[in-house]
Design a protein around this motif. Structure first.
Motif, PDB file in Angstrom:
ATOM      1  N   ILE C 101      -3.203  38.736 -27.109  1.00 21.60           N
ATOM      2  CA  ILE C 101      -3.812  39.998 -26.681  1.00 21.60           C
ATOM      3  C   ILE C 101      -2.725  41.058 -26.624  1.00 21.60           C
ATOM      4  O   ILE C 101      -1.538  40.770 -26.780  1.00 21.60           O
ATOM      5  CB  ILE C 101      -4.455  39.896 -25.278  1.00 21.60           C
ATOM      6  N   GLY C 102      -3.111  42.298 -26.376  1.00 15.40           N
ATOM      7  CA  GLY C 102      -2.134  43.363 -26.210  1.00 15.40           C
ATOM      8  C   GLY C 102      -2.626  44.387 -25.215  1.00 15.40           C
ATOM      9  O   GLY C 102      -3.798  44.765 -25.242  1.00 15.40           O
ATOM     10  N   LEU C 103      -1.766  44.817 -24.325  1.00 17.73           N
ATOM     11  CA  LEU C 103      -2.095  45.920 -23.432  1.00 17.73           C
ATOM     12  C   LEU C 103      -1.613  47.232 -24.039  1.00 17.73           C
ATOM     13  O   LEU C 103      -1.822  48.288 -23.474  1.00 17.73           O
ATOM     14  CB  LEU C 103      -1.466  45.726 -22.051  1.00 17.73           C
ATOM     15  N   PHE C 140      -6.667  44.750 -28.425  1.00 21.45           N
ATOM     16  CA  PHE C 140      -6.148  45.592 -27.345  1.00 21.45           C
ATOM     17  C   PHE C 140      -7.271  45.986 -26.402  1.00 21.45           C
ATOM     18  O   PHE C 140      -8.413  46.132 -26.816  1.00 21.45           O
ATOM     19  CB  PHE C 140      -5.520  46.844 -27.971  1.00 21.45           C
ATOM     20  N   GLN C 141      -6.954  46.121 -25.123  1.00 24.55           N
ATOM     21  CA  GLN C 141      -7.879  46.738 -24.177  1.00 24.55           C
ATOM     22  C   GLN C 141      -7.136  47.788 -23.386  1.00 24.55           C
ATOM     23  O   GLN C 141      -5.999  47.563 -22.964  1.00 24.55           O
ATOM     24  CB  GLN C 141      -8.464  45.696 -23.217  1.00 24.55           C
ATOM     25  N   SER C 142      -7.770  48.923 -23.168  1.00 22.66           N
ATOM     26  CA  SER C 142      -7.114  49.944 -22.342  1.00 22.66           C
ATOM     27  C   SER C 142      -7.373  49.648 -20.875  1.00 22.66           C
ATOM     28  O   SER C 142      -8.308  48.935 -20.535  1.00 22.66           O
ATOM     29  CB  SER C 142      -7.659  51.319 -22.703  1.00 22.66           C
ATOM     30  N   GLY C 143      -6.557  50.183 -20.023  1.00 21.77           N
ATOM     31  CA  GLY C 143      -6.737  49.972 -18.590  1.00 21.77           C
ATOM     32  C   GLY C 143      -5.501  49.397 -17.922  1.00 21.77           C
ATOM     33  O   GLY C 143      -5.483  49.202 -16.713  1.00 21.77           O
ATOM     34  N   ASN C 144      -4.457  49.131 -18.709  1.00 16.84           N
ATOM     35  CA  ASN C 144      -3.179  48.679 -18.148  1.00 16.84           C
ATOM     36  C   ASN C 144      -3.352  47.491 -17.206  1.00 16.84           C
ATOM     37  O   ASN C 144      -3.999  46.526 -17.565  1.00 16.84           O
ATOM     38  CB  ASN C 144      -2.466  49.842 -17.457  1.00 16.84           C
ATOM     39  N   GLU C 145      -2.784  47.581 -15.979  1.00 15.02           N
ATOM     40  CA  GLU C 145      -2.832  46.416 -15.092  1.00 15.02           C
ATOM     41  C   GLU C 145      -4.268  46.045 -14.715  1.00 15.02           C
ATOM     42  O   GLU C 145      -4.549  44.916 -14.354  1.00 15.02           O
ATOM     43  CB  GLU C 145      -1.981  46.628 -13.832  1.00 15.02           C
ATOM     44  N   ALA C 146      -5.169  47.024 -14.819  1.00 13.76           N
ATOM     45  CA  ALA C 146      -6.572  46.723 -14.513  1.00 13.76           C
ATOM     46  C   ALA C 146      -7.100  45.628 -15.435  1.00 13.76           C
ATOM     47  O   ALA C 146      -7.936  44.816 -15.022  1.00 13.76           O
ATOM     48  CB  ALA C 146      -7.414  47.985 -14.655  1.00 13.76           C
ATOM     49  N   VAL C 147      -6.601  45.610 -16.669  1.00 16.69           N
ATOM     50  CA  VAL C 147      -7.041  44.583 -17.612  1.00 16.69           C
ATOM     51  C   VAL C 147      -6.607  43.206 -17.121  1.00 16.69           C
ATOM     52  O   VAL C 147      -7.389  42.247 -17.136  1.00 16.69           O
ATOM     53  CB  VAL C 147      -6.476  44.852 -19.023  1.00 16.69           C
ATOM     54  N   ILE C 148      -5.352  43.118 -16.651  1.00 16.66           N
ATOM     55  CA  ILE C 148      -4.862  41.819 -16.161  1.00 16.66           C
ATOM     56  C   ILE C 148      -5.692  41.383 -14.965  1.00 16.66           C
ATOM     57  O   ILE C 148      -6.137  40.234 -14.882  1.00 16.66           O
ATOM     58  CB  ILE C 148      -3.378  41.921 -15.750  1.00 16.66           C
ATOM     59  N   THR C 157     -15.628  38.945 -20.625  1.00 16.05           N
ATOM     60  CA  THR C 157     -16.155  40.297 -20.481  1.00 16.05           C
ATOM     61  C   THR C 157     -15.048  41.335 -20.595  1.00 16.05           C
ATOM     62  O   THR C 157     -15.321  42.495 -20.900  1.00 16.05           O
ATOM     63  CB  THR C 157     -16.880  40.486 -19.128  1.00 16.05           C
ATOM     64  N   THR C 158     -13.815  40.936 -20.355  1.00 17.99           N
ATOM     65  CA  THR C 158     -12.711  41.890 -20.529  1.00 17.99           C
ATOM     66  C   THR C 158     -12.470  42.148 -22.008  1.00 17.99           C
ATOM     67  O   THR C 158     -12.218  43.274 -22.426  1.00 17.99           O
ATOM     68  CB  THR C 158     -11.417  41.345 -19.896  1.00 17.99           C
ATOM     69  N   PHE C 159     -12.529  41.073 -22.787  1.00 17.97           N
ATOM     70  CA  PHE C 159     -12.359  41.208 -24.231  1.00 17.97           C
ATOM     71  C   PHE C 159     -13.651  40.739 -24.911  1.00 17.97           C
ATOM     72  O   PHE C 159     -13.744  39.608 -25.368  1.00 17.97           O
ATOM     73  CB  PHE C 159     -11.188  40.340 -24.719  1.00 17.97           C
ATOM     74  N   THR C 196       5.862  43.366 -18.617  1.00 21.34           N
ATOM     75  CA  THR C 196       6.247  42.203 -17.828  1.00 21.34           C
ATOM     76  C   THR C 196       6.063  42.429 -16.333  1.00 21.34           C
ATOM     77  O   THR C 196       5.570  41.565 -15.626  1.00 21.34           O
ATOM     78  CB  THR C 196       7.705  41.843 -18.136  1.00 21.34           C
ATOM     79  N   ARG C 197       6.440  43.608 -15.847  1.00 16.97           N
ATOM     80  CA  ARG C 197       6.312  43.832 -14.413  1.00 16.97           C
ATOM     81  C   ARG C 197       4.855  43.648 -13.979  1.00 16.97           C
ATOM     82  O   ARG C 197       4.567  43.002 -12.971  1.00 16.97           O
ATOM     83  CB  ARG C 197       6.799  45.226 -14.033  1.00 16.97           C
ATOM     84  N   GLU C 198       3.931  44.208 -14.748  1.00 14.22           N
ATOM     85  CA  GLU C 198       2.520  44.121 -14.385  1.00 14.22           C
ATOM     86  C   GLU C 198       2.022  42.677 -14.510  1.00 14.22           C
ATOM     87  O   GLU C 198       1.241  42.215 -13.687  1.00 14.22           O
ATOM     88  CB  GLU C 198       1.678  45.047 -15.257  1.00 14.22           C
ATOM     89  N   TRP C 199       2.515  41.982 -15.540  1.00 10.18           N
ATOM     90  CA  TRP C 199       2.099  40.583 -15.687  1.00 10.18           C
ATOM     91  C   TRP C 199       2.620  39.746 -14.534  1.00 10.18           C
ATOM     92  O   TRP C 199       1.951  38.823 -14.075  1.00 10.18           O
ATOM     93  CB  TRP C 199       2.565  40.013 -17.022  1.00 10.18           C
ATOM     94  N   VAL C 200       3.834  40.060 -14.053  1.00  5.75           N
ATOM     95  CA  VAL C 200       4.365  39.323 -12.908  1.00  5.75           C
ATOM     96  C   VAL C 200       3.529  39.648 -11.675  1.00  5.75           C
ATOM     97  O   VAL C 200       3.065  38.758 -10.961  1.00  5.75           O
ATOM     98  CB  VAL C 200       5.846  39.679 -12.674  1.00  5.75           C
TER      99      VAL C 200
END
Lengths: 414, 219, 288, 229
Positions: C101-103, C140-148, C157-159, C196-200
């Motif tokens: 996936i990609g943010l 890709f999905q937009s929404g940054n950390e919201a996607v995670i 439903t996210t993708f 990475t910061r958001e994934w952490v």
């Protein structure tokens, strides 16, 4: 140097690489055959022994819809005879069972995240391997429920409330007119001088409020400082240029400058041309900002907000045109570049402090005090925790260790 | 009402996001998921707003009375925008537009990529000129900056280890660089991160409670 | 011409204090261009973070379900693409089931390119993968950390559709995947925010994702405090990529590029030294 | 497919190479070629994001479900869930009203939504991941022994260094106290650590920046001129 490299290339390099490659290949083949041999050894291609002691219970601290399954690994798990554990579920103990998921070798838990709350479910865990599969007894009934509080996170709540409380308390007392002392921040005096310099030289001031949107608090701080700069500029005839990377920042900056000119009694000097949107794309934006810099030759550049890699491109271009540069950001990765290339840099939290200091508003000053309470807690915790653990190391008194661990647990997040 | 309703929206949404962290029970988790979808939708509209704004500004510039050279560049901006817009919307197979081999992908690879990569690559030059100018031992603090940069720079490049290959293990440049990165560097970084976290948390609190409304524009 | 020798010397140092930056630019260009013409490589010392990363990846069982989050764009590709390629090679060797996936909007495209490079390596010419069964690219999905955050509760439903527009319920690999908890491991390649910061913060801290990261050199310093429980390994910049290529046993582009790096670093350092010598020489003059 | 045609491949490579060189001319000085590249870049990037967001977010999240929902009104059992989508749709349109000078203020509603959402999420995550986790990592004994009880001087020193550095650094960011006397000295030590951090981070990054340039050079020399393999 070039010749030496060339000779190296001719003489030794390629054979060495080929040698290494074939070495790796050989090793891989050996390892492969070895693993085949060992995998065959203990139980000769039969089905793996089953996982044991299965348990099914509601997943704690969640919004429901999930049951957590745990088991003890099959004794053959580490021997390579197990590919994984398949989880089967049924509404009745005698089936029909359906597969709901798969946990790979070595994992001893699985969250079935597709349950309906308060219905009964029965599970069995099937250990699968190349030689076949074996299953555990059926367990259940298990029901999932939603909890009303995630007790794992109680400490976050306590600390969050503590800091929020401190912030709100100081804001309230600042509003009541209590004088709150804030130390001088090096670099802020420079703001005024830098504006004066541009005025004397008759050259524009460039203000970059970062490249993030208004939802980033750094942009909010940047725009607040922009308000102060605009108020000061309104007294003079200095030109102000604010290229933005976000359309919302553009309109917010326009309104902020308009209000600043109004409060300085010079509304007629304001024009929308001061602020312009360029593009959301980071490098497209910086390409255009660099163009503005070399063409308009501002005497002073401000960079206040959230920055990424474009920070140094702008700061070096600004430097090449001889501008005084003042930066402020809470992006740790970009601070080194601003520190190196700008005349003054507000470091991290100082950006927020500067917006409080310059605006002199009680709520900003108050929240700065609240942050100081947070830092005091942090420093106290570091000092006390370190002391407790160290004392335990030296004196070997268990109590110190457990007290230190208690303190540390306050900050452990689940 | 122009301020009260936005303040109320920010409060409602912000509080739910916080509550969701502590209270897993429905409806909070679901609500935050829904919000996240909405966020994406609103963000997409913000991009549209930006693009329309850009077109407005550059077309105004192109057709302004002032006969400067700038007007041509304004036209170039608008033309480039329409080029990728038309190709991406109508000529690249709909939502397959990014699949390698599409017309959109062709523009992406041959125009967008070289432009952004090259702009980014200018940093290689700027990082060199900035370090030449900034790393001078003018004061004790500046000297620390210089020394740390010097050792890490050398230690990062493989040549650092070749220069110090004769040293016993543990004293080679890459190990010195790693030491600086794992101990003193982490200390400074931690202080910065904790400070920023508090700053962000208290600013967010002000935003949610409506104590900070400057994002709504001039106050 | 009438200057006496000492004045000329001062003049030299004064000039050295203010070398036109374009002179530096020329030196840097030459330093990076020349080594590209020669096929030399250097031995590289592997840092503990990369060693950790490699160990963590080797411990993931063969055939495990691994999430590849590619959060970068072409400008960062020189540093990050070799990491992505090497990480895919490990996946091919260990027969991971991959969800990509990609943010960042351009992330999935970069992933495809890296995947292609990895599968073209002669080492894996016998590995045949089927899209949808062995790997999927959800785009890709937009929404940054919201996607995670949302992936933590519900991925389909996210993708809703994959990279090529196929609904996810038509992809066999996605059948058993409900949320982040289903993944055995995760590899994040990150150039900034979101990354990475958001994934952490959202993936590892909230949903217990086991993850490693490859990040641009510039943000590695910010990520290194997370290494340990939150991040099981970290490779930073081209050097990290080269180390990983070396330690994982899949040498690639990064190792080759390291020579130019060495020369360029030396040049930067020489200029710093010149700047300091000139600074002290002129300071003495000024003091006297 | 048409772009696999060698002519198109070659053309694309030439375009990419010329744009690469065009941007690079800025290093010498500003010039019309750079200005042209800059204008193309601004236009192309804005269009790129526009198109990407349309296909990847607006249609799948808003367009398709909305259409499917409306369709149920006419065929099959009517469903009402799609009505919820009117909220983000309206918020989005409100955002566009920024373009209308008189109605610009209405865009504050979607803005407030965005600000509230991120503020809520970040308040917690920054406290949790940045402040608390970093604190937790900072609490550890500064005196270390190995398994046999032997004192480990170097390890102890390193841990002490991190602890003192974090403490002093935090002190530097303390705003309620003038940096004088003992406070001033501790804060000064804090700035030392900050300087080392910045120097180290800078030095660490040089390689990353050089990498970017290597990437471009590799493109020019290998893909365009075929001078290297």
């Amino acid at each position: 140097m070039a010749r030496q490299q060339q000779s190296e290339k001719c003489a030794s390099h390629k054979p060495a690489r080929m040698g290494r490659a074939s070495g790796i290949l050989l090793f891989l083949m050996l390892a492969l055959s070895a693993s085949v041999v060992f995998a065959q050894a203990p139980n000769g291609g039969a089905a793996p022994r089953s996982a044991s002691d299965p348990q099914a219970a509601d997943t704690k601290g969640d919004e429901g819809g999930s049951i957590m399954l745990r088991w003890t690994l099959s004794p053959d798990d580490s021997a390579g005879q197990v590919t994984g554990y398949e989880i089967f579920r049924a509404a009745k103990p005698d089936g029909p069972f359906q597969s709901v998921g798969f946990a790979s070798r070595g994992s001893a838990r699985f969250a079935d995240g597709s349950t309906d709350d308060d219905s009964a479910y029965y599970y069995k865990i099937v250990t699968t391997g190349p030689g076949g599969s074996t299953e555990t007894a059926v367990i259940g009934p298990a029901r999932s429920t939603a909890e009303w509080f995630n007790s794992n996170r109680a400490n976050v709540l306590v600390i969050g409330l503590l800091i929020s409380g401190a912030v709100l308390y100081y804001i309230a007392s600042a509003r009541k007119g209590k004088k709150l002392f804030i130390r001088r921040i090096a670099g802020l005096e420079a703001v005024h001088d830098a504006i004066g310099r541009a005025t004397e030289m008759g050259r524009p001031i460039l203000y970059i409020p970062g490249i993030q949107d208004m939802d980033d608090v750094q942009t909010v701080a940047g725009v607040t400082i922009l308000g102060y700069v605009a108020r000061t500029i309104a007294e003079y005839d200095t030109k102000l240029e604010v290229p933005t990377s976000r359309s919302i920042v553009m309109s917010t900056a326009r309104e902020t400058i308009k209000a600043a000119f109004l409060s300085a009694g010079r509304p007629e000097k304001y024009s929308d041309d001061m602020v312009n949107y360029i593009t959301d794309e980071q490098f497209g934006y910086v390409a255009a900002v660099d163009g503005i810099m070399v063409r308009e030759k501002p005497a002073t550049c401000f960079y206040m907000g959230a920055f990424f890699a474009e920070a140094l491109i702008m700061a070096e271009t600004g430097n090449s045109i001889g501008a005084i540069q003042i930066a402020g950001t809470a992006m740790p990765a970009q601070l080194p570049f601003f520190v190196a290339a700008c005349d003054y840099t507000l470091i991290g939290e100082e950006l927020f402090a500067a917006s409080a200091y310059l605006s002199n508003e009680p709520r900003q000053l108050g929240s700065l005090k609240g942050q100081d309470v947070g830092k005091s807690i942090a420093m106290l915790a570091i000092a006390a925790g370190t002391a407790l653990f160290t004392l335990n190391q030296i004196l070997r008194v268990e109590w110190f260790a457990s007290a230190g661990q208690w303190l540390k647990n306050l900050f452990i997040v689940n | 009402m122009r301020r009260e309703i936005p303040t109320a929206i920010a409060f409602f949404v912000g509080i739910i996001c916080i509550i969701q962290f502590f209270i897993p029970h429905r409806p909070f988790g679901t609500l935050v998921d829904v919000f996240s979808d909405w966020f994406g939708i609103v963000a997409a509209f913000a991009i549209w707003l930006g693009a329309l704004n850009l077109l407005k500004v550059s077309l105004e510039r192109s057709f302004s009375k002032k006969k400067t050279h700038d007007r041509w560049y304004g036209l170039v901006v608008a033309a480039s925008f329409f080029l990728i817009f038309i190709i991406g919307m109508f000529m690249s197979g709909g939502d397959q537009f990014q699949v390698p081999g599409s017309r959109f992908d062709y523009l992406y690879v041959n125009i967008y990529t070289p432009l952004s990569s090259t702009m980014f690559a200018l940093l290689a030059f700027f990082v060199a000129s900035a370090s030449y100018r900034a790393f001078r031992a003018r004061s004790w603090e500046a000297t620390l900056l210089l020394i740390a940069a010097f050792f890490v720079m050398l230690g990062r490049a493989p040549i650092g280890d070749q220069l110090t290959g004769f040293m016993p293990e543990g004293y080679r440049l890459s190990e010195v660089a790693n030491w600086i990165m794992t101990y003193p560097q982490v200390a400074g970084q931690r202080a910065i991160m904790i400070g920023i976290a508090l700053g962000v948390a208290s600013a967010s609190l002000r935003l949610i409670l409506g104590l900070e409304r400057s994002y709504l524009g001039g106050e | 011409m009438a200057e006496n020798p000492t004045e000329m010397k001062t003049g030299l140092f004064d000039r050295l204090m203010r070398i036109d930056r374009r002179v530096i630019f020329v030196f840097i260009s030459v330093a990076l261009i020349v080594p590209l013409f020669f096929n030399v490589s250097q031995r590289i010392q592997v840092s503990p973070e990369v060693q950790m990363l490699n160990d963590a990846m080797s411990k993931v069982p063969d055939g495990a379900l691994v999430l590849y989050a590619m959060d970068y764009d072409p400008p960062s590709a020189p540093e990050l693409q070799p990491m992505a390629v090497a990480a895919f090679k490990v996946a091919l060797a260990k027969k991971f089931k991959m969800v990509i996936i990609g943010l960042w909007p351009q992330g999935p495209q970069q992933a495809n390119m890296a995947f292609e490079t990895a599968t073209h390596d002669p080492l894996f010419k016998d590995v045949k993968l089927t899209y949808g069964v062995d790997y999927v690219n959800l785009g890709f999905q937009s929404g940054n950390e919201a996607v995670i955050q949302k992936m933590g509760s519900d991925i389909p439903t996210t993708f809703p559709r994959d990279y090529a527009g196929t609904p996810v319920d038509q992809l066999p690999l996605m059948k058993g995947i409900k949320n982040l908890g289903n993944f055995d491991f995760m590899v994040n390649i990150s150039a900034g925010y979101p990354g990475t910061r958001e994934w952490v913060q959202f993936g590892a801290d909230r949903f217990g994702l086991k993850m490693v990261s490859g990040s641009t050199a510039v943000q590695t310093t910010e990520m290194s405090p997370y290494v340990g429980k939150q991040l099981l390994g970290l490779m930073g910049g081209m050097r990290g990529a080269a180390e990983f290529e070396q330690v994982s046993g899949y040498p690639g582009r990064a190792i080759k590029f390291m020579v130019g790096q060495s020369v360029a670093h030396v040049i930067v350092i020489v200029f710093i030294v010149i700047g300091n010598i000139a600074y002290f020489a002129t300071r003495k003059k000024r003091g006297a | 497919m048409w772009m696999e045609h060698p002519g198109w491949v070659l053309f694309g490579t030439w375009v990419a190479a010329l744009f690469t060189l065009g941007i690079a001319t800025f290093l010498y000085k500003d010039n019309p070629v750079y200005k042209f590249c800059e204008a193309v870049f601004v236009g192309i990037s804005a269009g790129y994001w526009f198109v990407s967001y349309f296909w990847q977010t607006l249609l799948p999240k808003l367009g398709y479900p909305f259409y499917a929902g409306v369709k149920t009104m006419f065929v099959g059992p009517a469903e009402w869930g799609w009505l919820v989508l009117l909220i983000p749709g309206t918020l989005g349109v409100m955002m566009l009203l920024r373009l209308v000078p008189k109605a610009g203020w209405i865009a504050r509603w979607p803005l407030a939504f965005i600000v509230g959402y991120t503020a809520g999420l970040r308040l917690i995550t920054f406290l949790q991941s940045n402040a608390m986790t970093q604190l937790q990592n900072s609490v550890q004994p500064v005196v270390r022994y190995d398994a046999s009880g032997q004192f480990l001087g170097w390890e102890s020193f390193n841990i002490l260094l991190v602890t003192v550095g974090t403490f002093a650094g935090l002190f530097y960011f303390f705003f309620s106290q003038e940096h004088k006397g003992v406070f001033g000295r501790v804060a000064r030590v804090g700035t030392w650590f900050l300087m080392i951090t910045f120097g180290a981070a800078f030095g660490y990054t040089v390689m990353g920046r050089m990498s970017l340039l290597i990437g471009r050079l590799d493109f020019l020399l290998a893909d365009w001129l075929h001078l290297i393999r």
